[in-house]
Design an enzyme around this catalytic site. Structure first.
Site, PDB file in Angstrom:
ATOM      1  N   ALA A  74      -6.752   5.256  -6.234  1.00  0.00           N
ATOM      2  CA  ALA A  74      -5.921   6.251  -6.627  1.00  0.00           C
ATOM      3  C   ALA A  74      -4.941   5.391  -7.659  1.00  0.00           C
ATOM      4  CB  ALA A  74      -5.212   6.877  -5.596  1.00  0.00           C
ATOM      5  N   THR A  75      -4.725   4.132  -7.119  1.00  0.00           N
ATOM      6  CA  THR A  75      -3.555   3.367  -7.971  1.00  0.00           C
ATOM      7  C   THR A  75      -4.106   3.243  -9.424  1.00  0.00           C
ATOM      8  OG1 THR A  75      -2.703   2.408  -6.007  1.00  0.00           O
ATOM      9  CG2 THR A  75      -2.296   1.244  -8.147  1.00  0.00           C
ATOM     10  N   GLN A 182      -3.510  11.888  -0.250  1.00  0.00           N
ATOM     11  CA  GLN A 182      -3.318  11.965   1.181  1.00  0.00           C
ATOM     12  C   GLN A 182      -3.877  13.577   1.667  1.00  0.00           C
ATOM     13  OE1 GLN A 182      -2.842  10.097   3.597  1.00  0.00           O
ATOM     14  NE2 GLN A 182      -1.887   8.248   2.527  1.00  0.00           N
ATOM     15  N   HIS A 204     -10.996   5.735   0.315  1.00  0.00           N
ATOM     16  CA  HIS A 204     -10.714   5.078   1.943  1.00  0.00           C
ATOM     17  C   HIS A 204      -9.783   5.836   2.584  1.00  0.00           C
ATOM     18  CE1 HIS A 204      -6.741   2.914   1.501  1.00  0.00           C
ATOM     19  NE2 HIS A 204      -7.022   3.288  -0.038  1.00  0.00           N
ATOM     20  N   THR A 242     -19.140  -2.358 -15.173  1.00  0.00           N
ATOM     21  CA  THR A 242     -20.139  -1.980 -13.947  1.00  0.00           C
ATOM     22  C   THR A 242     -19.727  -1.288 -13.042  1.00  0.00           C
ATOM     23  OG1 THR A 242     -21.455  -3.996 -14.760  1.00  0.00           O
ATOM     24  CG2 THR A 242     -22.131  -2.904 -12.958  1.00  0.00           C
ATOM     25  N   CYS A 327       1.848   0.070   1.291  1.00  0.00           N
ATOM     26  CA  CYS A 327       2.173  -0.991   0.282  1.00  0.00           C
ATOM     27  C   CYS A 327       3.573  -1.620   0.522  1.00  0.00           C
ATOM     28  CB  CYS A 327       2.071  -0.116  -1.000  1.00  0.00           C
ATOM     29  SG  CYS A 327       3.193   1.030  -1.328  1.00  0.00           S
TER      30      CYS A 327
END
Length: 384
Positions: A74-75, A182, A204, A242, A327
């Site tokens: 997502a970042t 989330q 994840h 890739t 984070c």
């Protein structure tokens, strides 16, 4: 004490990969290891697997597969969306609207855009974490090109009224981006119904592998972005490089599992949340942040009055809980989310984010509350 004996209650930071996800991924490391861009049978097989996964992810969030670009998470997707959209539309204006309680992946990217000449308005929130929709309407101006607001807050679980926000923005010809990370897999997410223009999310957080995520660009609204990564035409040139075929296959499988078990998991997590919060509120001085608001069913943010928050986590070494988002949790600073909500520094430091998951049991909740009560009482006795 080994990790298997500790209680994991930090599912908003990351989740364990579902065994079915791992099983689906394994052949793509060894037997079906082809590069999805190669023009032969090994590559075609890998490419077919990627497109199957794209369909699985699209079904979970109710969009078209062609509207999804796979990323490393997502970042990266937020960076691609914010930089790409804002720079492409710079001729229309340079004003962006966001909120003080956004994730750092968005806030840090917006800060970088400010240094590039963009103007950002950060909306305030009330004590429950809600923005003022009237303020949102008021701050939109002729130079506004984008509103960026998350669907569900990663620290408190608060759910923003994103459909209403989108309607307000679109009425002024302003696009909307949302970090839906989330929310996906925990509550129903229907991108077509929400009407947003761009969205970002990660694998994840829903029992898929780390290192893979997605960027959604609404084709019905003719959304496109400037490309600022180069090195190939992978993912239609939006995100060259890739493809992580095993990770993408795992992402797709995780989304497929989440779709079939969404209602069942929601009921289980809601039951656990009620049990957890009832027990936590028996602790003198405990406050559940955003308690009476619409929230994710797995997320509880609790503050304790009269506790030295700098020591709290060290007294909870049998539990995996967090002070805030993953984070920033290694820093002993008050949560920027809670501070924006008006929580005093001392209380914000003495706060825990407890996030449950599909492996959490009522017995674990009872044990966790026992540990938290013991820690809080010990710390209170020190300060007396």
């Amino acid at each position: 004490m080994s990790l298997t004996e500790k209680i994991y209650l930090d599912y908003n930071a990351t989740t364990p990969a579902d065994p079915k996800v791992v099983e689906a991924m394994l052949p793509y490391f060894t037997e079906y290891f082809g590069n999805a861009s190669s023009d032969h049978s090994f590559g075609w097989y890998a490419d077919d697997a990627v497109e199957t996964a794209r369909e699985q992810v699209a079904r979970l969030v109710s969009c078209r597969p062609t509207e999804l670009t796979f990323t490393s998470g997502a970042t990266e997707a937020a960076n691609l969306a914010l930089f790409g959209f804002c720079r492409k539309n710079r001729g229309k204006g340079n004003h962006i609207i966001s909120c003080k309680t956004e994730h750092k992946a968005v806030l840090d990217t917006l800060e970088a855009l400010e240094s590039d000449g963009f103007e950002v308005t950060y909306l305030d929130v009330d004590r429950q974490g809600n923005i003022d929709l009237g303020e949102l309407q008021e701050v939109i101006k002729s130079s506004t090109i984008l509103v960026s607001l998350m669907l569900a807050n990663n620290e408190t679980g608060l759910i923003h009224p994103l459909k209403t926000i989108t309607e307000i923005a679109h009425s002024q010809n302003v696009a909307v981006m949302s970090d839906i990370t989330q929310a996906v897999g925990k509550i129903p997410v229907d991108l077509q119904n929400l009407g947003i223009d761009m969205a970002v999310f990660s694998s994840h957080k829903l029992y898929g592998p780390k290192g893979v995520g997605a960027l959604y660009l609404n084709k019905s609204n003719n959304i496109s972005i400037d490309k600022h990564l180069f090195g190939g035409k992978h993912e239609k040139g939006t995100r060259p490089g890739t493809l992580n075929v095993p990770g993408i296959v795992g992402f797709g499988e995780a989304c497929s599992i989440a779709q079939t078990s969404l209602e069942e998991n929601h009921q289980k997590l809601t039951t656990l949340q009620n049990l957890l919060e009832q027990e936590l509120l028996t602790i003198e001085g405990a406050t559940i942040n955003c308690q009476n608001e619409e929230r994710l069913p797995n997320t509880t943010n609790v503050s304790f009055k009269g506790v030295d928050g700098s020591k709290l986590l060290r007294y909870l070494n049998n539990l995996a809980v967090s002070r805030g988002s993953a984070c920033t949790s290694n820093q002993v600073n008050p949560s920027h989310v809670l501070k924006a909500m008006g929580v005093e520094d001392e209380m914000a430091l003495a706060s825990l984010r407890i996030s449950t998951g599909q492996n959490t049991s009522p017995e674990q909740i009872e044990k966790a509350v026992f540990e938290i009560k013991k820690a809080v009482n010990q710390l209170k006795s020190i300060t007396v």
